[in-house]
Scaffold this active site. Structure first.
Site, short mmCIF file in Angstrom:
data_model
loop_
_atom_site.label_atom_id
_atom_site.label_comp_id
_atom_site.label_asym_id
_atom_site.label_seq_id
_atom_site.Cartn_x
_atom_site.Cartn_y
_atom_site.Cartn_z
N GLU A 28 0.83 -1.21 0.00
CA GLU A 28 0.00 0.00 0.00
C GLU A 28 0.86 1.25 0.00
OE1 GLU A 28 -2.28 3.30 2.19
OE2 GLU A 28 -0.42 2.26 2.69
N ASP A 58 -7.98 1.77 8.14
CA ASP A 58 -6.63 2.32 8.11
C ASP A 58 -6.50 3.40 9.18
OD1 ASP A 58 -4.02 2.70 7.29
OD2 ASP A 58 -4.52 3.31 5.24
#
Length: 352
Positions: free
Chosen positions: A126, A180
């Site tokens: 990511e 997140d």
């Protein structure tokens, strides 16, 4: 010394010992709970050269028609000057996913409906290697979305071995939840995606009922900001581009320690983690329509249910959640199976 978060509170740069240990923890924990594990291994070009990466997919009952996906990235960023842990980014979301799987294990095992199942996706790559751009970011989610757009997941193929032609895995996705930057004291969340704004509002109502019953410490869902007023680029992007509904739960504002070496155990707030874990366990139990019932002994018992989930995202039963008895039954069931504090008491020894 909790068993879920402590092992991932380590540097997890791609290829490092901590990265490999996190992979092992994910696979071992979820395999023991009966999830089918599949790997999306690939090599991709990055600003530092070709890099091998691996998305991990864990699917409960892969023969089910639809999927509720919980997702987060599991690697940590390369930060000059020291070893970056990424406690909020995203050790806590990874540990929360494992906590949800363990906490709801008995209820999910007793789910009789084959309409929808829980799938967990742990994204690799990511973080940007240099500077965040469309090309230098979210390597894993871009690869998996492209693959699933044309092909089924290997676990689905194995579970449906009698089927000759499989539809692409993306067609099975009912909802993706991406988590997140969770675990800091200033965590707040807004409805970043307009198509799932109504679901975010229902999540806020669920949170309000839990708060009113005294099971969490405060509100985290900010409903005052209009849906879609802000946006954060993240692993959801390639799925949204393919019309997959996404509930993006990333803290806005970002934690003050974002992308700094201070994003470690000291940056975490145990109460926030406990609250968010309980909120998300409750959300998943409601979305999957898991059956909660209270036995004569006062402990929660669950019974299989034949009720079919709708093909679109089911509505959280706010009327039921407003009933303190229902909330009590739900929380007893979740906490009897596995204590929430298995997740949040893990880092105190590391701070000593």
């Amino acid at each position: 010394s909790g068993e879920l978060l402590s092992p991932v509170l380590v540097p997890r740069q791609i290829g490092s010992p901590g990265y490999q240990a996190t992979q092992d923890l994910i696979v071992t924990t979820l395999s023991q709970l009966g999830y089918a594990i599949s790997w999306d291994n690939f090599t991709t070009s990055t600003p530092i050269g070709d890099v091998k990466m691996a998305n991990i997919i864990a699917t409960k009952n892969p023969s089910a028609a639809k999927r509720l996906i919980l997702s987060a990235h599991y690697e940590s960023k390369i930060v000059p000057g020291g070893e970056f842990i990424g406690a909020t980014d995203s050790a806590v979301p990874v540990a929360m996913m494992l906590d949800i799987a363990k906490g709801l294990a008995t209820l999910i095992d007793q789910q009789s409906s084959t309409d929808i199942s829980l799938q967990m996706v742990f994204f690799d790559g990511e973080e940007a290697f240099e500077q965040w751009t469309l090309a230098d970011s979210i390597y894993g989610s871009r690869h998996l979305a492209e693959f699933w757009e044309r092909s089924p997941d290997s676990a689905t193929v194995a579970a449906l071995s009698d089927v000759k032609e499989h539809r692409p895995e993306l067609e099975r996705v009912d909802l993706m939840v991406l988590m997140d930057l969770i675990g800091a004291s200033n965590n707040m969340f807004t409805a970043l995606q307009v198509p799932t704004a109504e679901l975010f509002m229902q999540l806020s109502e669920l949170e309000n009922r839990l708060l009113g019953a005294g099971y969490i410490s405060r509100n985290y869902m900010n409903t005052k900001i209009p849906p879609g007023a802000g946006g954060v680029d993240d692993d959801h992007r390639p799925f949204v581009q393919r019309n997959i509904p996404v509930l993006h739960l990333i803290s806005t504002p970002f934690p003050q320690v974002w992308h700094s070496l201070a994003d470690n155990a000291d940056a975490l707030n145990a109460t926030v983690i406990a609250d968010m874990s309980l909120i998300m366990r409750s959300f998943v139990a409601s979305y999957l329509q898991l059956n909660i019932d209270e036995g004569d002994s006062g402990k929660a018992e669950s019974e299989s249910t034949q009720a079919d989930s709708p093909t679109s995202a089911p509505t959280i039963d706010i009327a039921a959640l407003s009933d303190t008895v229902f909330i009590g039954r739900l929380l007893i069931a979740l906490l009897v199976v596995a204590s929430t504090y298995m997740l949040v008491t893990m880092f105190w020894n590391r701070r000593a």
